[in-house]
Write a protein that holds these residues in place. Structure first.
Motif, mmCIF file in Angstrom:
data_model
loop_
_atom_site.group_PDB
_atom_site.id
_atom_site.type_symbol
_atom_site.label_atom_id
_atom_site.label_comp_id
_atom_site.label_asym_id
_atom_site.label_seq_id
_atom_site.Cartn_x
_atom_site.Cartn_y
_atom_site.Cartn_z
ATOM 1 N N ARG A 198 0.855 -1.175 0.000
ATOM 2 C CA ARG A 198 0.000 0.000 0.000
ATOM 3 C C ARG A 198 0.893 1.227 0.000
ATOM 4 O O ARG A 198 1.628 1.461 0.945
ATOM 5 N N THR A 199 0.868 1.996 -1.074
ATOM 6 C CA THR A 199 1.771 3.140 -1.140
ATOM 7 C C THR A 199 1.107 4.429 -0.683
ATOM 8 O O THR A 199 1.777 5.373 -0.296
ATOM 9 N N LEU A 200 -0.240 4.472 -0.731
ATOM 10 C CA LEU A 200 -0.953 5.720 -0.435
ATOM 11 C C LEU A 200 -2.085 5.442 0.542
ATOM 12 O O LEU A 200 -2.490 4.301 0.721
ATOM 13 N N ASP A 201 -2.625 6.514 1.159
ATOM 14 C CA ASP A 201 -3.832 6.290 1.964
ATOM 15 C C ASP A 201 -5.012 6.094 1.020
ATOM 16 O O ASP A 201 -4.941 6.405 -0.168
ATOM 17 N N SER A 202 -6.105 5.542 1.555
ATOM 18 C CA SER A 202 -7.147 5.018 0.671
ATOM 19 C C SER A 202 -7.766 6.107 -0.204
ATOM 20 O O SER A 202 -8.035 5.884 -1.380
ATOM 21 N N ASN A 203 -7.977 7.308 0.356
ATOM 22 C CA ASN A 203 -8.599 8.371 -0.427
ATOM 23 C C ASN A 203 -7.738 8.737 -1.638
ATOM 24 O O ASN A 203 -8.229 8.850 -2.763
ATOM 25 N N GLN A 204 -6.443 8.898 -1.402
ATOM 26 C CA GLN A 204 -5.508 9.224 -2.481
ATOM 27 C C GLN A 204 -5.455 8.106 -3.511
ATOM 28 O O GLN A 204 -5.378 8.343 -4.711
ATOM 29 N N ASP A 205 -5.497 6.891 -3.005
ATOM 30 C CA ASP A 205 -5.443 5.718 -3.870
ATOM 31 C C ASP A 205 -6.634 5.706 -4.828
ATOM 32 O O ASP A 205 -6.465 5.482 -6.027
ATOM 33 N N HIS A 206 -7.840 5.989 -4.302
ATOM 34 C CA HIS A 206 -9.027 5.996 -5.155
ATOM 35 C C HIS A 206 -8.917 7.090 -6.215
ATOM 36 O O HIS A 206 -9.259 6.886 -7.382
#
Lengths: 169, 141
Positions: free
Chosen positions: A46-54
């Motif tokens: 997981r490279t990013l937090d979920s919001n950024q990932d989406h």
């Protein structure tokens, strides 16, 4: 675009080609880019937090779609690069593959985007995505308590989805 | 009947250094081809970030409705990609062969400046032969 080629609203699921869980994660976006559903089955990195990932995922799909629309060798009438396109307009893509994963993509005429990330050796998942779309219609759209455009919180949908994806080859 | 529609080579910073069209549509606008190349460069990088497993090296194959895009990235970050008919096989080998031609006729050319657009006659000639050969073998099957 063909979505419901003569099939019933809820056809029987395509026969799984192999056993074992090959799916990593799944996203459902609506046409405004809101992430309605994110499911994850196997994601060690997981490279990013979920919001950024989406957001990054939606941006990747949006840009890849404008890239394929512009690159389309079968038509001469192509708009400018980066102009937003309606669902079903222009040449779209259905999957891409890297050395670690394969991403399959489907967009419905209403702009619902379903993204399934699986093992790179997974077979063609077009039918499976259509089946997942049918599950979405059955369990989410037909739910009177669901407000369109809000994140999906349906236990029944989640369990059915988990069960189906687990059987995917 | 063209198995291969076009070939792009982009340098490690996303600039288009070579573009050749083999389709019937004619050449794409220069500005558009530059934009497409840098867009592909960034999409390639983003796809690595979104990988669920460590060690992702970017998109190798993009399957669109009317074409397939095969991409090969060399160790130094130069990307080669061909746009071909959907379902065309053996593109990985063709891309590796093009990379070989690139190392032989471009990198070993003393007048070639690194990361700059490729203008090497020998490269053009050998590339045309390679594409021709591939097209013949594709149509022959």
């Amino acid at each position: 675009m063909q979505f419901f080629g003569g099939s019933e609203i809820s056809p029987s699921p395509p026969v799984p080609t192999a056993s074992g869980n090959n799916a990593h994660m799944m996203y459902i976006f609506n046409r405004n880019g809101v992430c309605l559903l994110y499911r994850e089955w196997n994601r060690p990195l997981r490279t990013l937090d979920s919001n950024q990932d989406h957001k990054l995922m939606f941006g990747l799909l949006f840009s890849l779609k404008s890239l394929t629309a512009k690159m389309d060798p079968s038509s001469t009438e192509k708009g400018n690069l980066g102009v937003p396109q309606l669902p079903g307009q222009g040449c779209s893509f259905h999957s891409f593959r890297t050395n670690t994963y394969k991403l399959s993509f489907m967009e419905s005429p209403s702009g619902i985007k379903i993204i399934l990330v699986t093992h790179p050796n997974a077979s063609d998942l077009k039918e499976s995505l259509k089946y997942i779309y049918n599950l979405y219609v059955e369990y989410v759209v037909k739910n009177p308590l669901y407000t369109p455009g809000t994140p999906i919180r349906s236990e029944l949908f989640n369990t059915t989805l988990d069960q189906y994806v687990r059987g995917l080859g | 009947m063209a198995a291969i529609y076009s070939l792009y080579i982009i340098n490690k910073s996303g600039g288009l250094i070579f573009y050749k069209d083999y389709g019937l549509q004619g050449r794409m606008d220069t500005n558009d081809s530059l934009r497409l190349a840098s867009l592909w460069h960034s999409m390639h990088a983003i796809s690595q970030q979104l990988s669920p497993i460590p060690g992702c090296a970017g998109i190798e194959l993009l399957e669109a409705d009317t074409f397939d895009l095969h991409c090969f990235q060399s160790l130094t970050g130069t990307k080669f990609f061909v746009v071909s008919e959907p379902g065309t096989q053996n593109m990985e080998n063709l891309l590796k062969h093009i990379y070989e031609l690139y190392t032989d006729y471009v990198l070993k050319n003393p007048f070639y400046e690194m990361e700059m657009p490729i203008r090497c006659e020998l490269f053009d000639i050998n590339l045309a032969q390679a594409i021709q050969k591939d097209r013949v073998s594709y149509l022959g099957r």
